[in-house]
Scaffold this active site. Structure first.
Site, short mmCIF file in Angstrom:
data_model
loop_
_atom_site.label_atom_id
_atom_site.label_comp_id
_atom_site.label_asym_id
_atom_site.label_seq_id
_atom_site.Cartn_x
_atom_site.Cartn_y
_atom_site.Cartn_z
N TYR A 161 0.84 -1.21 0.00
CA TYR A 161 0.00 0.00 0.00
C TYR A 161 0.87 1.25 0.00
CZ TYR A 161 -3.61 3.26 1.77
OH TYR A 161 -4.48 4.32 1.95
N LYS A 165 1.26 4.56 -2.61
CA LYS A 165 1.00 5.93 -2.17
C LYS A 165 2.21 6.84 -2.38
CE LYS A 165 -3.30 5.34 -1.14
NZ LYS A 165 -4.35 6.07 -1.83
N1 LIG Z 1 -9.23 6.45 5.62
C1 LIG Z 1 -7.96 6.66 5.87
O1 LIG Z 1 -7.50 6.59 7.01
C2 LIG Z 1 -7.03 7.02 4.74
C3 LIG Z 1 -5.73 7.39 5.08
C4 LIG Z 1 -4.85 7.72 4.07
C5 LIG Z 1 -5.26 7.70 2.74
N2 LIG Z 1 -6.53 7.34 2.45
C6 LIG Z 1 -6.90 7.34 1.03
O2 LIG Z 1 -8.06 8.13 0.83
C7 LIG Z 1 -8.84 7.57 -0.23
C8 LIG Z 1 -10.26 7.29 0.23
O3 LIG Z 1 -10.21 6.36 1.30
P1 LIG Z 1 -11.48 5.98 2.18
O4 LIG Z 1 -10.94 5.75 3.54
O5 LIG Z 1 -12.59 6.92 1.98
O6 LIG Z 1 -11.83 4.54 1.54
P2 LIG Z 1 -13.23 3.74 1.44
O7 LIG Z 1 -12.89 2.30 1.30
O8 LIG Z 1 -14.14 4.14 2.54
O9 LIG Z 1 -13.79 4.26 0.05
C9 LIG Z 1 -13.11 3.95 -1.15
C10 LIG Z 1 -14.13 3.80 -2.25
O10 LIG Z 1 -13.42 3.45 -3.47
C11 LIG Z 1 -14.20 2.49 -4.16
N3 LIG Z 1 -13.36 1.71 -5.05
C12 LIG Z 1 -12.50 0.70 -4.73
N4 LIG Z 1 -11.94 0.20 -5.83
C13 LIG Z 1 -12.44 0.89 -6.87
C14 LIG Z 1 -12.26 0.82 -8.28
N5 LIG Z 1 -11.43 -0.09 -8.82
N6 LIG Z 1 -12.94 1.69 -9.07
C15 LIG Z 1 -13.80 2.59 -8.54
N7 LIG Z 1 -14.01 2.70 -7.21
C16 LIG Z 1 -13.35 1.87 -6.40
C17 LIG Z 1 -14.81 1.63 -3.06
O11 LIG Z 1 -15.93 0.91 -3.52
C18 LIG Z 1 -15.16 2.68 -2.01
O12 LIG Z 1 -16.46 3.19 -2.19
C19 LIG Z 1 -8.09 6.31 -0.68
O13 LIG Z 1 -7.25 6.64 -1.77
C20 LIG Z 1 -7.25 5.95 0.53
O14 LIG Z 1 -6.11 5.19 0.20
C21 LIG Z 1 -7.43 7.00 3.41
#
Ligand SMILES: NC(=O)c1ccc[n+]([C@@H]2O[C@H](COP(=O)([O-])OP(=O)(O)OC[C@H]3O[C@@H](n4cnc5c(N)ncnc54)[C@H](O)[C@@H]3O)[C@@H](O)[C@H]2O)c1
Length: 260
Positions: A161, A165
């Site tokens: 992961y 990133k």
């Molecule tokens: N939540 C955290 O703590 C956190 C921390 C750092 C970075 N991020 C990043 O922020 C972003 C959003 O994260 P989140 O926590 O809201 O995640 P989440 O899992 O709650 O939402 C992600 C969404 O992406 C969709 N998805 C997955 N694969 C897909 C694909 N191939 N095509 C289209 N849609 C797809 C999923 O169905 C989901 O609805 C991500 O890039 C994640 O890596 C999150």
């Protein structure tokens, strides 16, 4: 005075947010709708009902909203999704999957390909087709990606992961360098722990994950988990006219963990 680098040809600006049926993406859509954008909710076919219910809710609130289902890791699907839009002013490449806990010493690379396909190739395709469309439109635009705190520093068990990133930061710099002359800025956000389904699933996935996540909270300056709406507020600024001189940046939003 704010410099308008995204002067449109008139009419309502359009913002597409990938992976926005849930979590951070959903909060970004809600915020950009409130900012006056016609919003396009992207997610996987499997989340069709959720995406459509969200669009209906936004319409009830008086916003213009539509759904564009596509897998961001699929070249043709992303190309068709972007090309199906009448216009595109803001692309937020937010969709990602979280890889299972993994270490360099594991004797397998399970999860590697999918994580790279969705997280990195997905960003590449979204940046690419947004850029092509924005250049053809001729009035610039804003492209935003989703990095992470682990795109800045290592954490236990996050090898694959983290690699995606870090790579998104490089992609963002490269795209920003290439697209600046077209009045397109490219930046990404690097969240710490944000209260979303992805974070909750990851914390529940193994004791190593839970321990690491709790350590992230406890070592941050503010000592708490972040909320999706806080990331949305950052994105709202980065896509605004006032942010026209910011490009190629990875902006941390982690409650004070990485100090650069
Ligand atoms: N939540 C955290 O703590 C956190 C921390 C750092 C970075 N991020 C990043 O922020 C972003 C959003 O994260 P989140 O926590 O809201 O995640 P989440 O899992 O709650 O939402 C992600 C969404 O992406 C969709 N998805 C997955 N694969 C897909 C694909 N191939 N095509 C289209 N849609 C797809 C999923 O169905 C989901 O609805 C991500 O890039 C994640 O890596 C999150």
């Amino acid at each position: 005075m704010a410099i308008d680098t995204t002067a449109p040809a008139g009419g309502q600006k359009v913002a597409l947010v990938t992976g926005s049926a849930n979590g951070i993406g959903k909060a970004i859509v809600q915020k950009l709708a409130a900012d006056g954008y016609a919003v396009v909710i992207n997610d996987l076919e499997a989340n069709k009902e959720k995406a459509e219910a969200f669009a209906a809710e936004l319409k009830k609130q008086g916003h213009k909203a539509s759904v564009a289902l596509a897998d961001v890791s699929d070249f043709e699907q992303v190309k068709n999704m972007v090309n199906s839009l009448d216009r595109l002013d803001v692309m937020v490449a937010n969709a990602a999957v979280v890889a299972p806990v993994d270490f360099i010493t594991d004797d397998h690379i399970d999860g590697w390909q999918k994580t790279f396909d969705v997280n990195l190739k997905g960003h590449l395709l979204c940046y690419k087709f947004a850029a092509i469309k924005m250049i053809a439109q001729g009035w610039g635009g804003r492209i935003i990606g989703a990095s992470s705190i682990v795109g800045r520093k290592p954490e236990p068990g996050r090898m694959t992961y983290s690699a995606t990133k870090w790579a998104i930061r490089g992609l963002t710099q490269q795209a920003a360098f290439e697209l600046g002359k077209h009045k397109i800025t490219v930046n990404c956000y690097a969240p710490g722990l944000i209260n979303s389904e992805l974070a909750q699933q990851y914390m529940a996935s193994s004791p190593v994950a839970a321990e690491m996540m709790n350590a992230v909270i406890n070592t941050s300056a503010v000592g708490r988990i972040g909320e999706p709406e806080e990331v949305a507020a950052l994105v709202s600024f980065l896509v605004s006219d006032g942010a026209g001189f910011i490009t190629g940046q990875t902006v941390s939003i982690d409650g004070g963990i990485v100090f650069t």
